[in-house]
Design an enzyme around this catalytic site. Structure first.
Site, PDB file in Angstrom:
ATOM      1  N   GLY A  50      -8.837  -7.627  -0.871  1.00 32.29           N
ATOM      2  CA  GLY A  50      -7.703  -7.937  -0.001  1.00 32.29           C
ATOM      3  C   GLY A  50      -7.208  -9.360  -0.101  1.00 32.29           C
ATOM      4  N   LYS A  63     -18.713 -15.496   1.996  1.00 31.38           N
ATOM      5  CA  LYS A  63     -20.176 -15.371   2.040  1.00 31.38           C
ATOM      6  C   LYS A  63     -20.796 -14.801   0.779  1.00 31.38           C
ATOM      7  CE  LYS A  63     -20.715 -14.897   6.971  1.00 31.38           C
ATOM      8  NZ  LYS A  63     -21.151 -14.001   8.036  1.00 31.38           N
ATOM      9  N   ARG A  78       0.824  -1.221   0.000  1.00 25.28           N
ATOM     10  CA  ARG A  78       0.000   0.000   0.000  1.00 25.28           C
ATOM     11  C   ARG A  78       0.854   1.265   0.000  1.00 25.28           C
ATOM     12  NH1 ARG A  78      -5.265  -1.372   3.704  1.00 25.28           N
ATOM     13  NH2 ARG A  78      -6.048  -2.910   2.245  1.00 25.28           N
ATOM     14  N   GLY A 106     -13.431  -3.424  -0.474  1.00 24.98           N
ATOM     15  CA  GLY A 106     -14.813  -2.945  -0.475  1.00 24.98           C
ATOM     16  C   GLY A 106     -15.056  -1.958  -1.614  1.00 24.98           C
TER      17      GLY A 106
HETATM   18  P1  AMP Z   1     -14.471 -12.542   1.742  1.00 22.00           P
HETATM   19  O1  AMP Z   1     -13.996 -11.591   2.779  1.00 22.00           O
HETATM   20  O2  AMP Z   1     -15.938 -12.727   1.681  1.00 22.00           O
HETATM   21  O3  AMP Z   1     -13.833 -12.296   0.384  1.00 22.00           O
HETATM   22  O4  AMP Z   1     -13.947 -13.974   2.204  1.00 22.00           O
HETATM   23  C1  AMP Z   1     -12.596 -14.327   2.262  1.00 22.00           C
HETATM   24  C2  AMP Z   1     -12.493 -15.535   3.152  1.00 22.00           C
HETATM   25  O5  AMP Z   1     -13.304 -16.578   2.650  1.00 22.00           O
HETATM   26  C3  AMP Z   1     -11.111 -16.133   3.261  1.00 22.00           C
HETATM   27  O6  AMP Z   1     -10.577 -15.803   4.495  1.00 22.00           O
HETATM   28  C4  AMP Z   1     -11.346 -17.642   3.145  1.00 22.00           C
HETATM   29  O7  AMP Z   1     -10.742 -18.372   4.170  1.00 22.00           O
HETATM   30  C5  AMP Z   1     -12.858 -17.772   3.237  1.00 22.00           C
HETATM   31  N1  AMP Z   1     -13.387 -18.933   2.529  1.00 22.00           N
HETATM   32  C6  AMP Z   1     -13.164 -19.275   1.254  1.00 22.00           C
HETATM   33  N2  AMP Z   1     -13.764 -20.438   0.965  1.00 22.00           N
HETATM   34  C7  AMP Z   1     -14.414 -20.852   2.083  1.00 22.00           C
HETATM   35  C8  AMP Z   1     -15.205 -22.001   2.399  1.00 22.00           C
HETATM   36  N3  AMP Z   1     -15.463 -22.933   1.492  1.00 22.00           N
HETATM   37  N4  AMP Z   1     -15.708 -22.082   3.641  1.00 22.00           N
HETATM   38  C9  AMP Z   1     -15.443 -21.106   4.556  1.00 22.00           C
HETATM   39  N5  AMP Z   1     -14.703 -20.016   4.316  1.00 22.00           N
HETATM   40  C10 AMP Z   1     -14.181 -19.890   3.083  1.00 22.00           C
END
Ligand code: AMP
Length: 399
Positions: A353, A200, A38, A376
């Site tokens: 990120g 999610k 950054r 974001g």
């Molecule tokens: P996000 O902040 O929504 O982009 O999510 C990123 C996070 O999603 C990472 O820290 C991953 O560890 C988690 N992640 C990816 N795949 C899975 C999964 N199948 N089950 C649970 N967490 C996950």
């Protein structure tokens, strides 16, 4: 209206430039910076201003001090690292507003660099307080925003401040972000493929809906895939599912299909008996996920499928890992997709990120066309939203 950039400002010589940067870098327990991308990302703008002998005043937040002074969140490590990177003294101000700061800034000579203390030591920053913004604006002749990653926040140093400074523009990092985003989303060379992953679905459905009117293919991996798979009737065991979003996920899936978008979901996955690096694991098809197990990565057949889906892509945008890549056992899918994206013949833009961490860890960053510094902010741009920090640059850039 278009954004004005720093290289369109007539005279920077000797001027006091207030530069909003994002030096919110990760620190270890000894306050050492573990990753300085950054800071490096803003060097072209800082060096450009210094080439004109401007007086450069840098302002950033770091961590979440919640409106109170806290030494743990001092900008000192960032100032030190920047000093090393530009080979020049960077003085750390005792605060970001107030008499002492004004005194220090009054002593600045052309070509000097001062780093203000953490903006979020004051609640006014996150509240977009005009008085706080005016106090910051007091420091400068020119305002430059080069903090793309916070431009989706209506904070005082991003939004309100632009009312109180005569000259408002953006830096080169912002210029890159906007140029690549436009190449990908406004006039893309097709086929345009969006890859979405991460934990999610919530927070990403709006993005998906907006993508449905723009992209040719959607590839879904990560935890969010399981909500879609469950909505389509698969039994996904203990995998992450947002039950309340099942109907919306199904609606989005059907909407994409009706528009003729190719919608790719995993066909196999790596399952584990618990969420733990030492868990028992195996590869299974989506149709045979055991009741008590959870899917934590895409499987090898899915990697082949997704890689094939990328073969004719001319533009790829990617946000979110394909699995829990922080744990070795569930990192293969994400790293395989990094390789697939890096080796594609497409314009490739990676944002968010976690995804950029995966690309760096895989050592493939040089093969990606552009890695966005915004998480974001990148998602909100994809959603088609007007970011507050960008809106004020457009409105005030030519005043
Ligand atoms: P996000 O902040 O929504 O982009 O999510 C990123 C996070 O999603 C990472 O820290 C991953 O560890 C988690 N992640 C990816 N795949 C899975 C999964 N199948 N089950 C649970 N967490 C996950």
């Amino acid at each position: 209206m278009s954004i004005r950039y720093i290289d369109e400002i007539d005279d920077l010589r000797g001027k006091k430039i207030f530069m909003r940067v994002d030096f919110n870098v990760p620190l270890d327990e000894h306050q050492n910076i573990t990753e300085d991308t950054r800071i490096r990302a803003v060097l072209p703008t800082i060096n450009y201003a210094l080439d004109f002998n401007a007086k450069v005043i840098l302002a950033s937040h770091l961590g979440r001090p919640k409106g109170e002074r806290n030494a743990k969140y001092s900008m000192a490590p960032a100032a030190m690292r920047l000093s090393r990177l530009i080979g020049k003294e960077v003085r750390l101000a005792p605060d970001c507003i107030g008499e002492e700061v004004t005194k220090l800034l009054d002593t600045m000579q052309p070509g000097d660099v001062v780093m203000l203390e953490n903006l979020r030591f004051y609640p006014g920053e996150e509240k977009n307080d005009p008085d706080f913004a005016r106090a910051l604006a007091d420091h400068c002749d020119i305002y430059i925003n080069d903090a793309f990653a916070v431009s989706h926040r209506a904070h005082a140093s991003v939004e309100a401040i632009t009312q109180f400074v005569p000259v408002v523009a953006a830096g080169f990092l912002m210029k890159n972000e906007m140029n690549y985003f436009e190449k990908a989303m406004k006039n893309p060379i097709r086929p345009l493929v969006a890859i979405l992953g991460g934990a999610k679905v919530s927070g990403k459905l709006e993005v998906l809906e907006s993508l449905c009117s723009k992209v040719d293919k959607i590839v879904i991996g990560g935890g969010m895939a399981f909500t879609f798979l469950k909505a389509l009737g698969y039994n996904v065991g203990k995998s992450l599912v947002e039950e309340e979003l099942l109907p919306t996920a199904l609606k989005t899936y059907n909407m994409a299909r009706e528009k003729g978008i190719k919608f790719y979901l995993p066909i196999d996955c790596v399952v584990a008996d618990r969420f733990n690096p030492a868990a028992e694991t195996k590869v299974t098809t989506i149709q045979e996920i055991p009741e008590d197990w959870m899917g934590l990565d895409i499987g090898p057949a899915t990697v082949t499928l997704f890689t094939e889906a990328l073969q004719n892509a001319k533009t790829i945008i990617w946000n979110g890992p394909m699995g829990v890549f922080e744990m070795d056992a569930f990192s293969r899918g994400t790293f395989a997709m990094v390789a697939a994206v890096a080796n594609s013949y497409a314009l490739t833009i990676v944002g968010g990120g976690d995804t950029d961490v995966a690309v760096h860890r895989a050592g493939e960053y040089a093969k990606i066309s552009y890695i966005s510094t915004g998480g974001g902010a990148f998602l909100e741009l994809l959603e088609g939203k007007k970011l507050p920090g960008i809106r004020v640059l457009e409105e005030n850039g030519h005043k």
